[in-house]
Design a protein around this motif. Sequence first.
Motif, PDB file in Angstrom:
ATOM      1  N   ARG F  22       0.847  -1.193   0.000  1.00 19.38           N
ATOM      2  CA  ARG F  22       0.000   0.000   0.000  1.00 19.38           C
ATOM      3  C   ARG F  22       0.874   1.231   0.000  1.00 19.38           C
ATOM      4  O   ARG F  22       1.784   1.370   0.831  1.00 19.38           O
ATOM      5  CB  ARG F  22      -0.923   0.004   1.225  1.00 19.38           C
ATOM      6  N   THR F  62       2.026   7.145  13.984  1.00 19.00           N
ATOM      7  CA  THR F  62       0.757   6.465  14.265  1.00 19.00           C
ATOM      8  C   THR F  62      -0.009   6.137  12.988  1.00 19.00           C
ATOM      9  O   THR F  62      -0.826   5.212  12.986  1.00 19.00           O
ATOM     10  CB  THR F  62      -0.124   7.307  15.216  1.00 19.00           C
ATOM     11  N   LEU F  63       0.250   6.849  11.906  1.00 19.07           N
ATOM     12  CA  LEU F  63      -0.375   6.497  10.624  1.00 19.07           C
ATOM     13  C   LEU F  63       0.206   5.181  10.108  1.00 19.07           C
ATOM     14  O   LEU F  63      -0.538   4.255   9.750  1.00 19.07           O
ATOM     15  CB  LEU F  63      -0.150   7.614   9.591  1.00 19.07           C
ATOM     16  N   LEU F  65       1.740   2.907  11.754  1.00 22.75           N
ATOM     17  CA  LEU F  65       1.327   1.857  12.686  1.00 22.75           C
ATOM     18  C   LEU F  65      -0.122   1.426  12.442  1.00 22.75           C
ATOM     19  O   LEU F  65      -0.423   0.223  12.342  1.00 22.75           O
ATOM     20  CB  LEU F  65       1.482   2.402  14.116  1.00 22.75           C
ATOM     21  N   SER F  66      -1.026   2.385  12.321  1.00 25.72           N
ATOM     22  CA  SER F  66      -2.446   2.060  12.162  1.00 25.72           C
ATOM     23  C   SER F  66      -2.692   1.335  10.841  1.00 25.72           C
ATOM     24  O   SER F  66      -3.433   0.341  10.785  1.00 25.72           O
ATOM     25  CB  SER F  66      -3.297   3.338  12.215  1.00 25.72           C
ATOM     26  N   VAL F  67      -2.077   1.826   9.776  1.00 23.90           N
ATOM     27  CA  VAL F  67      -2.276   1.196   8.470  1.00 23.90           C
ATOM     28  C   VAL F  67      -1.680  -0.209   8.469  1.00 23.90           C
ATOM     29  O   VAL F  67      -2.297  -1.159   7.987  1.00 23.90           O
ATOM     30  CB  VAL F  67      -1.659   2.062   7.353  1.00 23.90           C
ATOM     31  N   VAL F  69      -1.084  -2.297  10.995  1.00 26.27           N
ATOM     32  CA  VAL F  69      -1.894  -3.229  11.787  1.00 26.27           C
ATOM     33  C   VAL F  69      -3.186  -3.543  11.034  1.00 26.27           C
ATOM     34  O   VAL F  69      -3.633  -4.697  10.985  1.00 26.27           O
ATOM     35  CB  VAL F  69      -2.172  -2.646  13.189  1.00 26.27           C
ATOM     36  N   GLY F  70      -3.782  -2.536  10.423  1.00 25.41           N
ATOM     37  CA  GLY F  70      -4.993  -2.763   9.637  1.00 25.41           C
ATOM     38  C   GLY F  70      -4.758  -3.718   8.476  1.00 25.41           C
ATOM     39  O   GLY F  70      -5.616  -4.541   8.151  1.00 25.41           O
ATOM     40  N   ALA F  73      -5.144  -7.244   9.426  1.00 26.93           N
ATOM     41  CA  ALA F  73      -6.462  -7.669   9.914  1.00 26.93           C
ATOM     42  C   ALA F  73      -7.152  -8.468   8.818  1.00 26.93           C
ATOM     43  O   ALA F  73      -7.817  -7.898   7.956  1.00 26.93           O
ATOM     44  CB  ALA F  73      -7.297  -6.459  10.322  1.00 26.93           C
ATOM     45  N   GLY F  74      -6.955  -9.757   8.815  1.00 24.34           N
ATOM     46  CA  GLY F  74      -7.529 -10.620   7.782  1.00 24.34           C
ATOM     47  C   GLY F  74      -8.839 -11.221   8.244  1.00 24.34           C
ATOM     48  O   GLY F  74      -9.845 -10.526   8.338  1.00 24.34           O
ATOM     49  N   TYR F  83      -4.764  -7.473  22.647  1.00 22.59           N
ATOM     50  CA  TYR F  83      -4.801  -6.667  23.881  1.00 22.59           C
ATOM     51  C   TYR F  83      -3.667  -5.677  24.003  1.00 22.59           C
ATOM     52  O   TYR F  83      -3.589  -4.943  24.995  1.00 22.59           O
ATOM     53  CB  TYR F  83      -4.869  -7.569  25.116  1.00 22.59           C
ATOM     54  N   GLY F  84      -2.780  -5.633  23.012  1.00 24.91           N
ATOM     55  CA  GLY F  84      -1.732  -4.625  23.099  1.00 24.91           C
ATOM     56  C   GLY F  84      -0.590  -4.882  22.145  1.00 24.91           C
ATOM     57  O   GLY F  84      -0.653  -5.786  21.297  1.00 24.91           O
ATOM     58  N   TYR F  85       0.412  -4.020  22.245  1.00 30.73           N
ATOM     59  CA  TYR F  85       1.631  -4.158  21.447  1.00 30.73           C
ATOM     60  C   TYR F  85       2.828  -3.961  22.370  1.00 30.73           C
ATOM     61  O   TYR F  85       2.759  -3.195  23.341  1.00 30.73           O
ATOM     62  CB  TYR F  85       1.711  -3.110  20.333  1.00 30.73           C
ATOM     63  N   ILE F  88       7.245  -1.164  20.040  1.00 26.00           N
ATOM     64  CA  ILE F  88       7.019  -0.461  18.769  1.00 26.00           C
ATOM     65  C   ILE F  88       8.222   0.428  18.496  1.00 26.00           C
ATOM     66  O   ILE F  88       8.582   1.249  19.333  1.00 26.00           O
ATOM     67  CB  ILE F  88       5.735   0.388  18.847  1.00 26.00           C
ATOM     68  N   LEU F 141       0.182  -8.459  20.468  1.00 29.74           N
ATOM     69  CA  LEU F 141      -0.128  -9.415  21.548  1.00 29.74           C
ATOM     70  C   LEU F 141      -1.593  -9.844  21.492  1.00 29.74           C
ATOM     71  O   LEU F 141      -2.484  -8.995  21.452  1.00 29.74           O
ATOM     72  CB  LEU F 141       0.141  -8.752  22.899  1.00 29.74           C
TER      73      LEU F 141
END
Lengths: 150, 150, 150, 150, 150, 150
Positions: F22, F62-63, F65-67, F69-70, F73-74, F83-85, F88, F141
């Motif tokens: 992406r 944070t962008l 990171l958010s993208v 992690v997203g 998300a399968g 519950y966390g990370y 980072i 996690l």
Amino acid sequence: MLVVDRYLEDYVVGETRTTLGRTITEADVMIHAGQTGDFFPHHVDAEWCATQSFGRRIAHGTLVLSVAVGMTAGDVNPQAMSYGYDRIRFVRPVFLGDTITVRAEVVAIRDSAKNPAVGHVDEQVTVTNQDGDVVLALTHLYVVNRKDVG
Amino acid sequence: MLVVDRYLEDYVVGETRTTLGRTITEADVMIHAGQTGDFFPHHVDAEWCATQSFGRRIAHGTLVLSVAVGMTAGDVNPQAMSYGYDRIRFVRPVFLGDTITVRAEVVAIRDSAKNPAVGHVDEQVTVTNQDGDVVLALTHLYVVNRKDVG
Amino acid sequence: MLVVDRYLEDYVVGETRTTLGRTITEADVMIHAGQTGDFFPHHVDAEWCATQSFGRRIAHGTLVLSVAVGMTAGDVNPQAMSYGYDRIRFVRPVFLGDTITVRAEVVAIRDSAKNPAVGHVDEQVTVTNQDGDVVLALTHLYVVNRKDVG
Amino acid sequence: MLVVDRYLEDYVVGETRTTLGRTITEADVMIHAGQTGDFFPHHVDAEWCATQSFGRRIAHGTLVLSVAVGMTAGDVNPQAMSYGYDRIRFVRPVFLGDTITVRAEVVAIRDSAKNPAVGHVDEQVTVTNQDGDVVLALTHLYVVNRKDVG
Amino acid sequence: MLVVDRYLEDYVVGETRTTLGRTITEADVMIHAGQTGDFFPHHVDAEWCATQSFGRRIAHGTLVLSVAVGMTAGDVNPQAMSYGYDRIRFVRPVFLGDTITVRAEVVAIRDSAKNPAVGHVDEQVTVTNQDGDVVLALTHLYVVNRKDVG
Amino acid sequence: MLVVDRYLEDYVVGETRTTLGRTITEADVMIHAGQTGDFFPHHVDAEWCATQSFGRRIAHGTLVLSVAVGMTAGDVNPQAMSYGYDRIRFVRPVFLGDTITVRAEVVAIRDSAKNPAVGHVDEQVTVTNQDGDVVLALTHLYVVNRKDVG
């Protein structure tokens, strides 16, 4: 999102996919109005809608269509290309706060009249709301490569 | 945006509307990916696109469709209701930075088989890019009230 | 959106335009906070607002202004150019969920002191909420070409 | 963002604030078009702009205004309330990719004709681009509580 | 937003900052789903959430994290650079409509093992909802220049 | 998006997932600035960035990171909860126009000290740019239900 090669021979009439649900929010409607420039009062004027028979704001047809088609975008298939839709019908309004789910079923697999290396797959897409009522129906058209061109 | 009553009798086959242009931007594509959840690499992975025959990112079909239909949303006509589209065809890709214009022509006016108080108006919508090439075509379907139900 | 040439001679003091309504949503406010970087608690902190005399979140002044001016952007007039506003006053708060309508009236047409080929048109813009209370007032300033420069 | 009480007595004519810079992006313009519904070709049609004397897309006046005012929103001052703007002038166009900075200077402190417990503070807001040219000017109007009303 | 130089010697263990509140809205969640492509039903399917023990839609962890970190972004300090986070824990769900506030406390100041010109500052970030319950905790890690390197 | 039950016993240390790419766009950065309120010049001031050693605008941590992690998300797994990370680390900047891909590998499966019905799964997430350089690393996690609790 995975890349999965599926050839024409891999499709079967009657196979179906069903998505999880998605609530159509006020934010969705405002973002769609902003993307399309369609600020018709049916979508953005709560006061006027309250005076109409439908009573409250309605999602844009193109919003429901775009979200529903997007919800069916699962694996990336390099062997298939979406080339259009047939018979899109907005059967019932989708109100802000309604939750839609989408069912897609392969309803036809056809040879190509022009190109023996490919064929056509038609997928019937049916969108229902939280009450089980159909709100949108369309046929999604794909051209798909054959594995064995012979 | 104006409210203008146009009845079935007011429509004429052959009447046309043409919009101004709109450039389809990278922002449009990201907002549409975000609205639909469709992050297919054709739309959001510039590196991968550079390895493909089409060479660069392509706007979502539903983005071009939504924007084009939105561009034809002029006056609010309380006597007409959009109920669907027929034969949507994505004829050519729209690349980021392309500028589209839309032409809509009334191509058919028909009686309703079920309801003598209304009729059907079909509008052929043609979307072209800055080179004059057609990128999208569809028929927009309306049901319109008759003035004289008689 | 149409392109319509209107020259200075075509404007008449007292002519008015009135828009349809638009509901100012929570999404509008969050998008505006995001566009401007203004996350003042008056707009984004519902808990704090509940402790204040006004009681609930308020739309940004620049949001109401931007939306209201946008609602009056009808035809494109190549003969006119917007160059500013005078006396913008935020008369009453606009709360999330309020619906605004906009009235624009030509209140003055003046010669240009510097350029005989153009003149000035002042349009008084008045924004009201669903209760008919004025929430925003401003004068929109245009410079407009003369048809007959003589 | 801090909460800082500043009373009328704390303001001094001539005090100035200067912001950091912000680049006005294509995304900003598309989001603003979407928020306001203003899709005038000056902002969204790159092809047409290329045929005009200004040559490329221009940010909406209300975008520059909203962003500039937002950039001056620093501390929250519970003793002050913004109630309007005077003499907003769009001096030069802001093009996509331009970077603006904002300077705000207190230019007047006045008694209130109606209410001895408050006074008026006028702040002259000047927006410049990366070349140091002024693009927007306005006077921001505040009513501010006095510390010593007695 | 100000630029303020703070060197390693200027930080004190125990110093704290507390932000104002921000309500996490449905619009925030839809925009975050759109930015990340995460349309998990926990965030976007109100019907399904109503059948689960938690009962209603939950903000994405990365949304709460991003907003909370953003809320602590006050002055720009050219002498410090954020390089990561430790022990991010999503302690409780944040529901649509919840209002969060953020507290940041310097909990450790350490020499750099590798570079005598810099040191490390650890800031403990604690996010609470309107009921005072902690919803998110993390340690924000900075490397900061020393004033006196000698 | 599918719902797939995977229990603790179904995870294997060393199993990996890799996403498609992406491109991080200017629009992504503006939307993230708008969502978080972080308008630091590193992200939004192209002129200032050009004077710095890094030379051009950088995506928010944070962008990315958010993208990232997203992007991982399968399938929806009802048996697992994030519950966390841990750890980072923003290893290299991500510039506007960079294209990221994400690799996630199960690196640890552990019993729960407190609850015999669940265990912990740690997934190492590694984000690389188009040059193959790591830009972000973190440990994601999960707590996962056991199939056989007996």
